[in-house]
Design a protein around this motif. Sequence first.
Motif, PDB file in Angstrom:
ATOM      1  N   GLY A   1       0.786  -1.237   0.000  1.00  9.50           N
ATOM      2  CA  GLY A   1       0.000   0.000   0.000  1.00  9.50           C
ATOM      3  C   GLY A   1       0.816   1.284   0.000  1.00  9.50           C
ATOM      4  N   PRO A   2       1.747   1.463   0.944  1.00  6.82           N
ATOM      5  CA  PRO A   2       2.524   2.711   0.949  1.00  6.82           C
ATOM      6  C   PRO A   2       3.353   2.903  -0.319  1.00  6.82           C
ATOM      7  N   ARG A   3       3.930   1.826  -0.833  1.00  9.92           N
ATOM      8  CA  ARG A   3       4.713   1.953  -2.066  1.00  9.92           C
ATOM      9  C   ARG A   3       3.813   2.235  -3.258  1.00  9.92           C
ATOM     10  N   MET A   4       2.637   1.626  -3.299  1.00  7.53           N
ATOM     11  CA  MET A   4       1.706   1.889  -4.401  1.00  7.53           C
ATOM     12  C   MET A   4       1.282   3.354  -4.391  1.00  7.53           C
ATOM     13  N   ALA A   5       0.985   3.876  -3.200  1.00  7.01           N
ATOM     14  CA  ALA A   5       0.576   5.280  -3.094  1.00  7.01           C
ATOM     15  C   ALA A   5       1.696   6.208  -3.535  1.00  7.01           C
ATOM     16  N   ALA A   6       2.923   5.920  -3.098  1.00  7.98           N
ATOM     17  CA  ALA A   6       4.059   6.761  -3.480  1.00  7.98           C
ATOM     18  C   ALA A   6       4.323   6.671  -4.977  1.00  7.98           C
ATOM     19  N   ALA A   7       4.226   5.475  -5.537  1.00  8.60           N
ATOM     20  CA  ALA A   7       4.467   5.293  -6.973  1.00  8.60           C
ATOM     21  C   ALA A   7       3.411   6.029  -7.798  1.00  8.60           C
ATOM     22  N   LEU A   8       2.163   5.942  -7.385  1.00  2.00           N
ATOM     23  CA  LEU A   8       1.091   6.635  -8.099  1.00  2.00           C
ATOM     24  C   LEU A   8       1.290   8.146  -8.021  1.00  2.00           C
ATOM     25  N   ASP A   9       1.645   8.633  -6.847  1.00  2.00           N
ATOM     26  CA  ASP A   9       1.877  10.064  -6.669  1.00  2.00           C
ATOM     27  C   ASP A   9       3.033  10.538  -7.553  1.00  2.00           C
ATOM     28  N   LEU A  10       4.135   9.789  -7.560  1.00  2.00           N
ATOM     29  CA  LEU A  10       5.287  10.159  -8.378  1.00  2.00           C
ATOM     30  C   LEU A  10       4.950  10.084  -9.867  1.00  2.00           C
ATOM     31  N   ALA A  11       4.219   9.054 -10.266  1.00  2.00           N
ATOM     32  CA  ALA A  11       3.856   8.898 -11.673  1.00  2.00           C
ATOM     33  C   ALA A  11       2.973  10.041 -12.150  1.00  2.00           C
ATOM     34  N   MET A  12       2.051  10.490 -11.312  1.00  2.00           N
ATOM     35  CA  MET A  12       1.156  11.577 -11.707  1.00  2.00           C
ATOM     36  C   MET A  12       1.884  12.925 -11.729  1.00  2.00           C
TER      37      MET A  12
ATOM     38  N   SER B   1       5.123  13.322 -12.293  1.00  2.00           N
ATOM     39  CA  SER B   1       6.208  13.275 -13.274  1.00  2.00           C
ATOM     40  C   SER B   1       5.769  12.439 -14.470  1.00  2.00           C
ATOM     41  N   PRO B   2       4.880  12.987 -15.317  1.00  2.00           N
ATOM     42  CA  PRO B   2       4.341  12.186 -16.423  1.00  2.00           C
ATOM     43  C   PRO B   2       5.385  11.798 -17.469  1.00  2.00           C
ATOM     44  N   ASP B   3       6.516  12.479 -17.527  1.00  2.00           N
ATOM     45  CA  ASP B   3       7.542  12.142 -18.505  1.00  2.00           C
ATOM     46  C   ASP B   3       8.479  11.041 -18.016  1.00  2.00           C
ATOM     47  N   MET B   4       8.374  10.673 -16.740  1.00  2.00           N
ATOM     48  CA  MET B   4       9.244   9.649 -16.158  1.00  2.00           C
ATOM     49  C   MET B   4       8.786   8.265 -16.605  1.00  2.00           C
ATOM     50  N   LYS B   5       9.712   7.430 -17.048  1.00  2.00           N
ATOM     51  CA  LYS B   5       9.386   6.088 -17.514  1.00  2.00           C
ATOM     52  C   LYS B   5       8.913   5.231 -16.342  1.00  2.00           C
ATOM     53  N   ALA B   6       8.099   4.218 -16.653  1.00  2.00           N
ATOM     54  CA  ALA B   6       7.567   3.322 -15.622  1.00  2.00           C
ATOM     55  C   ALA B   6       8.696   2.639 -14.856  1.00  2.00           C
ATOM     56  N   GLU B   7       9.732   2.202 -15.556  1.00  2.00           N
ATOM     57  CA  GLU B   7      10.852   1.522 -14.898  1.00  2.00           C
ATOM     58  C   GLU B   7      11.565   2.458 -13.928  1.00  2.00           C
ATOM     59  N   ASP B   8      11.672   3.734 -14.290  1.00  2.00           N
ATOM     60  CA  ASP B   8      12.343   4.702 -13.422  1.00  2.00           C
ATOM     61  C   ASP B   8      11.524   4.976 -12.170  1.00  2.00           C
ATOM     62  N   VAL B   9      10.212   5.082 -12.313  1.00  2.00           N
ATOM     63  CA  VAL B   9       9.344   5.293 -11.151  1.00  2.00           C
ATOM     64  C   VAL B   9       9.458   4.105 -10.211  1.00  2.00           C
ATOM     65  N   THR B  10       9.386   2.900 -10.768  1.00  2.00           N
ATOM     66  CA  THR B  10       9.475   1.682  -9.971  1.00  2.00           C
ATOM     67  C   THR B  10      10.811   1.607  -9.237  1.00  2.00           C
ATOM     68  N   ALA B  11      11.890   1.866  -9.949  1.00  2.00           N
ATOM     69  CA  ALA B  11      13.220   1.811  -9.339  1.00  2.00           C
ATOM     70  C   ALA B  11      13.361   2.846  -8.230  1.00  2.00           C
ATOM     71  N   PHE B  12      12.840   4.039  -8.454  1.00  2.00           N
ATOM     72  CA  PHE B  12      12.945   5.089  -7.441  1.00  2.00           C
ATOM     73  C   PHE B  12      12.175   4.716  -6.175  1.00  2.00           C
ATOM     74  N   VAL B  13      10.939   4.268  -6.358  1.00  2.00           N
ATOM     75  CA  VAL B  13      10.103   3.952  -5.194  1.00  2.00           C
ATOM     76  C   VAL B  13      10.662   2.766  -4.424  1.00  2.00           C
ATOM     77  N   THR B  14      11.026   1.688  -5.121  1.00  2.00           N
ATOM     78  CA  THR B  14      11.545   0.511  -4.412  1.00  2.00           C
ATOM     79  C   THR B  14      12.900   0.793  -3.787  1.00  2.00           C
ATOM     80  N   GLY B  15      13.676   1.688  -4.365  1.00  2.00           N
ATOM     81  CA  GLY B  15      14.985   2.021  -3.816  1.00  2.00           C
ATOM     82  C   GLY B  15      14.939   2.980  -2.644  1.00  2.00           C
ATOM     83  N   ASN B  16      13.879   3.770  -2.528  1.00  2.00           N
ATOM     84  CA  ASN B  16      13.832   4.804  -1.499  1.00  2.00           C
ATOM     85  C   ASN B  16      12.756   4.610  -0.437  1.00  2.00           C
ATOM     86  N   LEU B  17      11.879   3.656  -0.631  1.00  2.00           N
ATOM     87  CA  LEU B  17      10.803   3.434   0.337  1.00  2.00           C
ATOM     88  C   LEU B  17      10.897   2.005   0.855  1.00  2.00           C
TER      89      LEU B  17
END
Length: 171
Positions: free
Chosen positions: A88-99, A101-117
């Motif tokens: 849940g917390p990672r999903m919320a953070a990933a959704l927030d970051l994705a919205m 930063s619309p130009d950020m690739k899906a892999e980059d969002v995933t890597a950022f969230v899993t690496g920092n949360l």
Amino acid sequence: MSRSALAAVHLAMNPDQTGAEAEADAPKTERETSMTNKPDQPSGDTVAKADHDAAVAAAETKGRDEGAKAANDRLGAILGAEGIKGDGPRMAAALDLAMKSPDMKAEDVTAFVTGNLPAASAPDKETDADQYERDRVAAAGLSAPVAPDRQQKKGGLSGLVDAHVARVNAS
């Protein structure tokens, strides 16, 4: 013959000129001549306004559909990624970051969230079941059983009667 081809021929015939001079001195094509001679009239390549509007509307619809599909695919890839899905917390953070930063690739969002949360800890099943039972009983308006050592002492006449009954039972 295109304008650049005419300029190349002119440059070959006049080697002392630079490319820009050759371009300027090159003979004009028929279309360029007709357009420069008649500035108030459109060239022969006109398109009807209705056809133009229809083409623009079709392009807008196609672009909108492709953009929506790409956005949905991106969000699906982010929220379904390993390490994010079900947390849940990672999903919320990933959704927030994705919205945000619309130009950020899906892999980059995933890597950022899993690496920092940090990953959410696995819930304790017994604790969840106990909490569920307490919530269920409280919501139903039922009284939960109370351990004898946690019973509250009654005051007034009721307390005196209970104390007398306890003394009689003890003897």
